[in-house]
Design a protein around this motif. Sequence first.
Motif, PDB file in Angstrom:
ATOM      1  N   TYR A  79      30.853  33.961  45.134  1.00  0.00           N
ATOM      2  CA  TYR A  79      32.073  33.786  45.917  1.00  0.00           C
ATOM      3  C   TYR A  79      33.082  32.955  45.126  1.00  0.00           C
ATOM      4  N   LEU A  80      34.345  33.141  45.455  1.00  0.00           N
ATOM      5  CA  LEU A  80      35.393  32.292  44.914  1.00  0.00           C
ATOM      6  C   LEU A  80      36.301  31.907  46.073  1.00  0.00           C
ATOM      7  N   GLN A  81      36.226  30.655  46.471  1.00  0.00           N
ATOM      8  CA  GLN A  81      37.119  30.124  47.501  1.00  0.00           C
ATOM      9  C   GLN A  81      38.367  29.603  46.813  1.00  0.00           C
ATOM     10  N   MET A  82      39.499  30.178  47.170  1.00  0.00           N
ATOM     11  CA  MET A  82      40.764  29.817  46.533  1.00  0.00           C
ATOM     12  C   MET A  82      41.670  29.158  47.558  1.00  0.00           C
ATOM     13  N   ASN A  83      41.961  27.885  47.349  1.00  0.00           N
ATOM     14  CA  ASN A  83      42.838  27.118  48.236  1.00  0.00           C
ATOM     15  C   ASN A  83      44.115  26.732  47.506  1.00  0.00           C
ATOM     16  N   SER A  84      45.096  26.323  48.271  1.00  0.00           N
ATOM     17  CA  SER A  84      46.380  25.886  47.701  1.00  0.00           C
ATOM     18  C   SER A  84      46.896  26.893  46.680  1.00  0.00           C
ATOM     19  N   LEU A  85      46.913  28.136  47.062  1.00  0.00           N
ATOM     20  CA  LEU A  85      47.304  29.201  46.141  1.00  0.00           C
ATOM     21  C   LEU A  85      48.751  29.049  45.700  1.00  0.00           C
ATOM     22  N   LYS A  86      48.972  29.425  44.442  1.00  0.00           N
ATOM     23  CA  LYS A  86      50.298  29.357  43.836  1.00  0.00           C
ATOM     24  C   LYS A  86      50.705  30.755  43.370  1.00  0.00           C
ATOM     25  N   PRO A  87      51.995  31.000  43.247  1.00  0.00           N
ATOM     26  CA  PRO A  87      52.431  32.316  42.742  1.00  0.00           C
ATOM     27  C   PRO A  87      51.807  32.659  41.388  1.00  0.00           C
ATOM     28  N   GLU A  88      51.566  31.676  40.560  1.00  0.00           N
ATOM     29  CA  GLU A  88      50.967  31.935  39.241  1.00  0.00           C
ATOM     30  C   GLU A  88      49.487  32.320  39.321  1.00  0.00           C
ATOM     31  N   ASP A  89      48.895  32.268  40.508  1.00  0.00           N
ATOM     32  CA  ASP A  89      47.530  32.767  40.684  1.00  0.00           C
ATOM     33  C   ASP A  89      47.508  34.283  40.882  1.00  0.00           C
ATOM     34  N   THR A  90      48.673  34.886  41.003  1.00  0.00           N
ATOM     35  CA  THR A  90      48.749  36.330  41.184  1.00  0.00           C
ATOM     36  C   THR A  90      48.154  37.052  39.982  1.00  0.00           C
ATOM     37  N   ALA A  91      47.186  37.912  40.243  1.00  0.00           N
ATOM     38  CA  ALA A  91      46.486  38.629  39.175  1.00  0.00           C
ATOM     39  C   ALA A  91      45.468  39.579  39.797  1.00  0.00           C
ATOM     40  N   VAL A  92      44.904  40.419  38.954  1.00  0.00           N
ATOM     41  CA  VAL A  92      43.707  41.159  39.353  1.00  0.00           C
ATOM     42  C   VAL A  92      42.510  40.289  38.984  1.00  0.00           C
ATOM     43  N   TYR A  93      41.638  40.073  39.944  1.00  0.00           N
ATOM     44  CA  TYR A  93      40.471  39.216  39.748  1.00  0.00           C
ATOM     45  C   TYR A  93      39.233  40.094  39.566  1.00  0.00           C
ATOM     46  N   TYR A  94      38.480  39.801  38.522  1.00  0.00           N
ATOM     47  CA  TYR A  94      37.304  40.576  38.172  1.00  0.00           C
ATOM     48  C   TYR A  94      36.053  39.705  38.249  1.00  0.00           C
ATOM     49  N   CYS A  95      35.029  40.270  38.833  1.00  0.00           N
ATOM     50  CA  CYS A  95      33.719  39.635  38.855  1.00  0.00           C
ATOM     51  C   CYS A  95      32.947  40.036  37.602  1.00  0.00           C
ATOM     52  N   ASN A  96      32.174  39.096  37.075  1.00  0.00           N
ATOM     53  CA  ASN A  96      31.359  39.349  35.883  1.00  0.00           C
ATOM     54  C   ASN A  96      29.981  38.743  36.105  1.00  0.00           C
ATOM     55  N   ALA A  97      28.955  39.414  35.619  1.00  0.00           N
ATOM     56  CA  ALA A  97      27.597  38.874  35.763  1.00  0.00           C
ATOM     57  C   ALA A  97      26.717  39.324  34.606  1.00  0.00           C
ATOM     58  N   TYR A  98      25.828  38.425  34.190  1.00  0.00           N
ATOM     59  CA  TYR A  98      24.810  38.763  33.198  1.00  0.00           C
ATOM     60  C   TYR A  98      23.506  38.993  33.960  1.00  0.00           C
ATOM     61  N   ILE A  99      23.063  40.251  33.918  1.00  0.00           N
ATOM     62  CA  ILE A  99      21.968  40.684  34.785  1.00  0.00           C
ATOM     63  C   ILE A  99      20.802  41.188  33.960  1.00  0.00           C
ATOM     64  N   PHE A 100      19.612  40.686  34.292  1.00  0.00           N
ATOM     65  CA  PHE A 100      18.387  41.207  33.699  1.00  0.00           C
ATOM     66  C   PHE A 100      17.876  42.329  34.597  1.00  0.00           C
ATOM     67  N   GLN A 101      17.683  43.507  33.990  1.00  0.00           N
ATOM     68  CA  GLN A 101      17.090  44.620  34.738  1.00  0.00           C
ATOM     69  C   GLN A 101      15.576  44.631  34.570  1.00  0.00           C
ATOM     70  N   THR A 102      15.078  44.038  33.503  1.00  0.00           N
ATOM     71  CA  THR A 102      13.656  43.769  33.280  1.00  0.00           C
ATOM     72  C   THR A 102      13.578  42.363  32.708  1.00  0.00           C
TER      73      THR A 102
END
Length: 120
Positions: A79-102
């Motif tokens: 999760y990403l809780q974003m408070n006190s948002l500013k116009p400069e926070d405008t963007a596309v936000y991407y999730c990233n993860a390093y995942i072990f499949q085995t």
Amino acid sequence: QVQLVESGGGLMQPGGSLRLSCAASGSIFSINAMGWYRQAPGKQRELVARINSGGSTNYADSVKGRFTISRDNAKNTVYLQMNSLKPEDTAVYYCNAYIFQTPTTWGGYWGQGTQVTVSS
């Protein structure tokens, strides 16, 4: 196959709050670090916040004190809780993860991105 699905973006006025979620699904043995990146028009993608499997976090200076990253390991969700948002926070936000499949096979995965727009 592993999939990351983000949700929670949208339009918010300056000073408001939004909460992003990213759920990992598929063939997952374990998840190491998870994080959020963002890319504004005409700019490079940048790290916003990251959390490792032990719960240690780090943040971009621009969001420290305003954004909080957390994870629910039982739900494979970050999760990403974003408070006190500013116009400069405008963007596309991407999730990233390093995942072990085995126990010995891992990869880095990205979500499809969710738009966050901060404007009055």
